[in-house]
Write a protein that holds these residues in place. Structure first.
Motif, short mmCIF file in Angstrom:
data_model
loop_
_atom_site.label_atom_id
_atom_site.label_comp_id
_atom_site.label_asym_id
_atom_site.label_seq_id
_atom_site.Cartn_x
_atom_site.Cartn_y
_atom_site.Cartn_z
N LEU A 186 9.25 5.22 -0.26
CA LEU A 186 10.28 4.36 -0.82
C LEU A 186 10.78 4.90 -2.15
O LEU A 186 9.99 5.25 -3.03
CB LEU A 186 9.72 2.95 -1.04
N LEU A 187 12.11 4.97 -2.30
CA LEU A 187 12.75 5.30 -3.56
C LEU A 187 13.59 4.12 -3.98
O LEU A 187 14.20 3.42 -3.16
CB LEU A 187 13.66 6.53 -3.41
N LEU A 188 13.65 3.86 -5.29
CA LEU A 188 14.46 2.79 -5.86
C LEU A 188 15.36 3.37 -6.93
O LEU A 188 15.01 4.34 -7.61
CB LEU A 188 13.58 1.70 -6.48
N ALA A 189 16.53 2.77 -7.11
CA ALA A 189 17.42 3.14 -8.21
C ALA A 189 18.37 1.98 -8.47
O ALA A 189 18.81 1.30 -7.53
CB ALA A 189 18.22 4.41 -7.88
N GLY B 6 0.77 -1.23 0.00
CA GLY B 6 0.00 0.00 0.00
C GLY B 6 0.81 1.28 0.00
O GLY B 6 0.25 2.36 0.22
N ILE B 7 2.11 1.20 -0.29
CA ILE B 7 2.94 2.41 -0.24
C ILE B 7 2.91 3.16 -1.57
O ILE B 7 2.43 2.65 -2.59
CB ILE B 7 4.41 2.07 0.10
N VAL B 8 3.43 4.38 -1.55
CA VAL B 8 3.71 5.15 -2.76
C VAL B 8 5.23 5.11 -2.95
O VAL B 8 5.98 5.32 -1.99
CB VAL B 8 3.23 6.60 -2.63
N SER B 9 5.67 4.81 -4.16
CA SER B 9 7.10 4.65 -4.43
C SER B 9 7.49 5.38 -5.71
O SER B 9 6.66 5.58 -6.61
CB SER B 9 7.46 3.17 -4.56
N LEU B 10 8.75 5.75 -5.78
CA LEU B 10 9.29 6.41 -6.97
C LEU B 10 10.62 5.76 -7.32
O LEU B 10 11.49 5.60 -6.46
CB LEU B 10 9.50 7.91 -6.71
N VAL C 231 3.26 12.12 -4.79
CA VAL C 231 4.65 11.70 -4.66
C VAL C 231 5.27 12.23 -3.37
O VAL C 231 6.26 11.68 -2.87
CB VAL C 231 5.47 12.12 -5.90
N GLN C 232 4.69 13.28 -2.80
CA GLN C 232 5.13 13.77 -1.50
C GLN C 232 4.91 12.71 -0.42
O GLN C 232 5.59 12.70 0.62
CB GLN C 232 4.37 15.04 -1.12
N LYS C 233 3.96 11.81 -0.67
CA LYS C 233 3.65 10.74 0.29
C LYS C 233 4.52 9.50 0.08
O LYS C 233 4.35 8.50 0.79
CB LYS C 233 2.17 10.36 0.16
#
Length: 329
Positions: A215-218, A121-125, A210-212
């Motif tokens: 998690l970030l991935l790269a 249920g998260i928001v991720s970029l 995206v402010q919420k």
């Protein structure tokens, strides 16, 4: 852009064995299977017993698509991801290929999904998403995934992969493909997206969501010092706003001969490490170190099973957990 970089063609080890002489997009099938000892009860609809998981050597199907070799197993549960990619590309267009670090990051995401509810249920970029494999796998649990990169050619290819694999996302997941130039202002100006030139622009609602992101991935974004500088610049802007965020970054150390050192060194990796401070550093005066700063912890990838086929991780791929420390703890 350096003309030499634009003309020089490079090839990921992942694509060794692909049909030679193909200059355009190619589709490879990546079989995701459960390693022994990992339960799949959370994803019974995703992992299924399939005859396509039987063992085979490197080969191509009747359409000319690469079929990757698999680790011998008597029985396994699996599913397939179709990834459109180039077999070779210029250096500015490496996002059109699948790289080893992306597979390691994908293994990490899959292991989290199968062994915890942390990503539910998260928001991720995802930064520098390229073909989008890791972020698309995350869409099996996340609420919203933003796949970001720079340049229409790479973004168009990422959209194609989202369409090819939409069937493996959970029913409520939303996946956006968006332009993110690390050298430009964040947040970007919201667009109505009415013209074709704006198809990868951000809407005001997306910028709010995206402010919420927590998690970030790269993956495989460390290969140029200028690019690394731009990466940490955008990370500072992203991670200093909204919810507290954690970045999981996979990289492959690349070595070159240095005239200054008269040795083969990984200068790009060393430049990356210069941005990080160990969070468990016990050096004197720790309580007085300046803030903000980036805290880095290397994750032991030997503790992460391989879910994505049988690729050779080698000794030079690393996975890092990175946080942005805003103030004294």
């Amino acid at each position: 852009m350096d003309d030499t970089e634009e003309q020089q063609q490079v090839m990921s080890e992942v694509h060794l064995g692909c049909p030679p002489g193909i200059s355009g997009p190619h589709i490879s099938r990546f079989t995701i299977s459960l390693p022994s000892g990992v339960e799949s009860s959370r994803f019974n609809e995703l992992f299924k017993d399939e005859e396509s998981c039987t063992d085979q050597d490197i080969s191509f199907d009747e359409d000319g698509d690469l079929v990757l070799p698999r680790r011998p197993q008597s029985s396994r549960r699996c599913f397939t991801m179709k990834i459109q990619h180039n077999i070779t590309s210029s250096i500015p267009s490496v996002g059109l290929q699948v790289w080893k670090a992306e597979l390691v990051l994908s293994d990490f995401v899959l292991h989290k999904l199968c062994t915890s509810t942390e990503f539910d249920g998260i928001v991720s970029l995802e930064l520098g998403a390229g073909t989008g494999l890791a972020g698309m796998l995350l869409a099996n649990a996340a609420k919203t995934v933003f796949l970001t990169d720079h340049g229409n050619k790479i973004l168009d290819n990422c959209v194609e992969n989202v369409e090819l694999n939409s069937g493996v996302f959970h029913s409520q997941a939303v996946v956006h493909v968006r332009e993110l130039d690390w050298t430009q202002h964040w947040p970007p100006k919201a667009s109505l997206g009415l013209s074709s030139q704006e198809r990868y622009s951000w809407s005001s609602l997306e910028l709010e969501e995206v402010q919420k992101a927590s998690l970030l991935l790269a993956a495989d974004v460390i290969y140029s010092d200028d690019l690394t500088d731009a990466l940490f610049s955008i990370l500072e802007r992203l991670m200093s706003q909204g919810l507290e965020k954690v970045l999981y970054l996979a990289l492959e150390k690349r070595y070159n001969f240095s005239l200054d050192d008269l040795d083969v060194v990984a200068n790009g990796y060393l430049h990356f490490r210069s941005y990080l401070r160990a969070d468990d550093d016990e050096c004197e005066g720790l309580e007085h170190r300046p803030v903000p700063y980036f805290s880095g912890r290397r994750i032991n990838i030997r503790e992460i099973p391989q879910y994505v086929g049988e690729y050779d991780r080698g000794e030079d791929v690393e996975l890092w957990q990175i946080r942005y420390i805003k103030g004294k703890r």
